[in-house]
Write a protein that holds these residues in place. Structure first.
Motif, short mmCIF file in Angstrom:
data_model
loop_
_atom_site.label_atom_id
_atom_site.label_comp_id
_atom_site.label_asym_id
_atom_site.label_seq_id
_atom_site.Cartn_x
_atom_site.Cartn_y
_atom_site.Cartn_z
N ALA A 101 -117.92 -44.07 59.78
CA ALA A 101 -117.73 -43.62 58.33
C ALA A 101 -118.58 -42.24 58.44
CB ALA A 101 -117.88 -44.52 57.53
N LEU A 141 -117.52 -38.74 59.82
CA LEU A 141 -116.39 -38.04 59.44
C LEU A 141 -116.54 -36.62 58.57
CD1 LEU A 141 -114.49 -41.15 57.91
CD2 LEU A 141 -114.15 -40.10 60.25
N LEU A 144 -118.29 -39.71 52.40
CA LEU A 144 -117.61 -40.10 53.45
C LEU A 144 -116.31 -39.55 53.47
CD1 LEU A 144 -118.46 -43.93 53.34
CD2 LEU A 144 -119.50 -41.93 54.60
N SER A 145 -116.00 -38.42 52.79
CA SER A 145 -114.47 -37.81 53.14
C SER A 145 -113.38 -38.69 52.30
CB SER A 145 -114.21 -37.39 54.53
OG SER A 145 -115.20 -36.71 55.17
N ILE A 146 -113.85 -39.09 51.39
CA ILE A 146 -112.91 -40.09 50.76
C ILE A 146 -112.54 -39.33 49.32
CG2 ILE A 146 -112.88 -42.19 49.02
CD1 ILE A 146 -114.59 -43.52 50.89
N SER A 174 -118.25 -40.70 47.53
CA SER A 174 -116.88 -40.58 48.01
C SER A 174 -116.97 -39.41 49.09
CB SER A 174 -115.83 -40.47 47.06
OG SER A 174 -115.60 -41.65 46.40
N PRO A 206 -110.73 -39.20 58.81
CA PRO A 206 -110.65 -39.76 57.31
C PRO A 206 -109.35 -40.42 57.09
CG PRO A 206 -111.65 -37.73 57.29
CD PRO A 206 -110.99 -38.00 58.79
N SER A 207 -109.13 -41.42 56.77
CA SER A 207 -108.08 -42.35 56.19
C SER A 207 -107.03 -41.57 55.28
CB SER A 207 -108.31 -43.76 55.51
OG SER A 207 -107.27 -44.40 55.04
N ALA A 215 -110.97 -47.82 52.71
CA ALA A 215 -109.84 -46.99 53.44
C ALA A 215 -108.85 -47.97 53.96
CB ALA A 215 -110.40 -46.25 54.66
N TYR A 230 -106.06 -44.99 50.60
CA TYR A 230 -107.30 -45.70 50.12
C TYR A 230 -106.72 -46.65 49.03
CZ TYR A 230 -109.71 -42.30 52.29
OH TYR A 230 -110.12 -41.27 53.52
N GLN A 239 -115.31 -47.13 56.26
CA GLN A 239 -115.06 -45.78 55.33
C GLN A 239 -114.93 -46.58 53.78
OE1 GLN A 239 -111.76 -43.16 55.84
NE2 GLN A 239 -112.77 -41.53 54.68
N TYR A 291 -113.85 -48.95 60.61
CA TYR A 291 -114.89 -47.60 60.83
C TYR A 291 -115.90 -47.56 59.40
CZ TYR A 291 -111.70 -46.61 64.43
OH TYR A 291 -111.10 -46.72 65.70
#
Lengths: 357, 357
Positions: free
Chosen positions: A203, A206, B103-105, B100, B153-154, B144, B157, B68, B66
């Motif tokens: 994570a 990324l 973590l590329s969310i 977020s 990245p997923s 994710a 989510y 995320q 992972y």
């Protein structure tokens, strides 16, 4: 050890994708999965193979909050003689133990892990693709399942194995990629979790990976977090360089994953009489070797791709092309040897294969 | 913004535990939970409140592999006048965005997060305990959910909020604890994820926490990963020291969480005219202050405990007792002020409370 593995077969098999094309990576899954549970006081119990399907957990299950999860990645191959072989699975089982220890997860007997995987692969063997370079990717993982929000090791876990038929990583042969040398983000640090295969490491990586793509790079080359000077890994692979006839790779400093492909490559190089050294490798040294023309080859190593040639490194805005952006001789030789052993066209002289059934 | 929040009420309420005793932390959960999903191309959608219950995911869902995942921790209080108040929820919503991003969310609008929480708390308000010091702990988290094993990245989510009635952290009043200064394991490093509230940070900390308990210590005091010299956090709390009349706390160096209790305490101290400085604080400085008798108080700060006095520090085998192992005057004053604002017995002069319904 944990009881016999019970098997509940799927009432009907899935509609299988065409195993000869467009499988991608980790998109299709086989008919069955392996599960075993852990409960504090009782230990690991109820090993079972069941139809592949959703798993259900309380939303307070620790896996959703604190990242207490470890995993492995390995492959089963259909050899040219039609047998199904695993590549060094006992090494994955050992590393799963080490990763578990780092995250305070109760370990699982290595031989049992291999046996569980063999049993699962044998049951779903029609999913092992036959096309050259393709394989059945195997993903064992352990997750914390106790429904409790206190920050402490979970009292319950599940060990699960799922499997996915995958294409050769490079369908058209080895393909060198551009790599960004990452100067700000850190993958890991001594005393952290970088030498364990734990969920959180991925994570955290990324964001840098996304930024690399904006620079037309496939991945990042991670520097050590302390001095921002020594090479660690490339993306989620180990990294090797050939400089002036000698192969060098970063030593296992405590923040680098002990890759199974990495160790296989070191073993092969030694066996071939090619000098290989595990030591600290600085980015300055790579820049210098590139400048004076002694940087011959560079590549990442890992289960998914086996080897991944590096065509260029982008560092401080300067692009350093390696071997004219072409796949080097040595990396190609390593690729042919390892995939040859895996597909059964070259002798398994080190006993790296474990057969199923 | 993301559509109206739909509400599906539980057909019957759960059997509620006695909210006046033995709630523990994060063990009981209310009747409902909030969920909203994200799909690439469509964005966040379908905000809904549904009966609390298990969530089901493909075993290949990225959260299981992972890490995320990001989360927040906050509380709702039943004030002495019977109203229900949240403590600075907009700060949690802001931090959820920052975590977020790391973590590329995909982020969620801050005001919407607060509104979702207010709506959920209002629906389950009978779960907010009335006993002094107790509260309803609120856990927003994002995971994710895409079922795919590639490391990137997923594309999917879930944002979920669950709530748990909890006791006062210290049932019998503030209780100083022993703390081990950790010299090997690292919590985080600059360029890593230490300044974000991400799942993997917590998994990585469990091993050191377990070792601390073997030394009769409740938690560890983390040093910076680079020089192993500067203080970072204590367990999963921020840390403060009072030295020669001045309060010091480690500055937000990039590897320390920007705690909401931390910022509230700094604000209070400044308002009271007590000197407080955010700067690098070395363990050597603490040892020296202890030796020369100027180390007056030490304490951790966080949502769960508000403040947690440190009775002693164990460093290199030497135990340094602080304030005779007793709760200090200042930490007690801070505790009474913050809990007083939360329970409505002291004026909310900074507008820290947000009321539900």
């Amino acid at each position: 050890m944990y009881g016999n593995i019970s098997i509940e077969k799927a009432s009907q098999r899935k509609t299988m994708p065409d195993l000869a094309q467009n499988l991608g990576f980790g998109r299709h899954f086989t008919d069955h999965m392996f599960i075993m549970d852990y409960t504090e006081g009782r230990g690991w119990h109820d090993p079972r193979i069941v139809p592949y399907g959703p798993i259900s957990h309380d939303p307070a299950a620790m896996i959703f909050h604190y990242g207490q999860a470890v995993f492995e990645g390995m492959k089963a191959f259909r050899t040219v003689s039609g047998e199904i072989a695993l590549f060094r699975p006992e090494q994955n089982a050992k590393r799963l133990q080490r990763s578990s220890e780092r995250l305070s997860i109760p370990t699982i007997d290595e031989a049992f892990v291999v046996e569980a995987i063999r049993t699962l692969v044998s049951l779903d063997k029609i999913w092992v693709p036959a096309k050259k370079g393709s394989s059945l990717y195997i993903r064992p993982f352990v997750i914390a399942t106790e429904a409790m929000l206190g920050v402490r090791p979970s009292a319950q876990y599940s060990f699960i194995v799922i499997m996915s038929p995958v294409d050769a990583y490079y369908e058209e042969g080895l393909h060198p990629v551009n790599i960004l040398v990452e100067s700000y983000y850190a993958r890991a640090v001594l005393g952290g979790t970088g030498n364990a295969k734990v969920a959180g490491n991925y994570a955290g990586s990324l964001k840098a990976q996304t930024l690399a793509k904006e620079h037309d790079c496939a991945q990042v080359l991670w520097l050590d977090a302390i001095e921002k000077k020594y090479l660690e890994e490339v993306g989620s692979m180990n990294v090797f360089f050939k400089i002036g006839g000698e192969v060098v790779t970063p030593s296992l400093s405590g923040s680098i994953l002990d890759g199974i492909t990495r160790s296989s490559i070191i073993h092969l190089l030694r066996n071939w009489g090619i000098p290989v050294t595990e030591r600290k490798v600085s980015i300055d040294e790579i820049v210098q070797a590139h400048a004076d023309g002694t940087l011959e080859e560079a590549y990442g190593t890992g289960t998914a791709a086996v080897v991944s040639p590096i065509g260029s490194l982008l560092w401080n805005g300067n692009r350093m092309e390696i071997n004219g952006g072409q796949t080097g001789e040595l990396v190609e030789r390593l690729y042919l040897e390892i995939t040859g052993i895996q597909e059964g066209t070259r002798p398994d002289q080190f006993g790296w294969l474990t057969y199923c059934e």
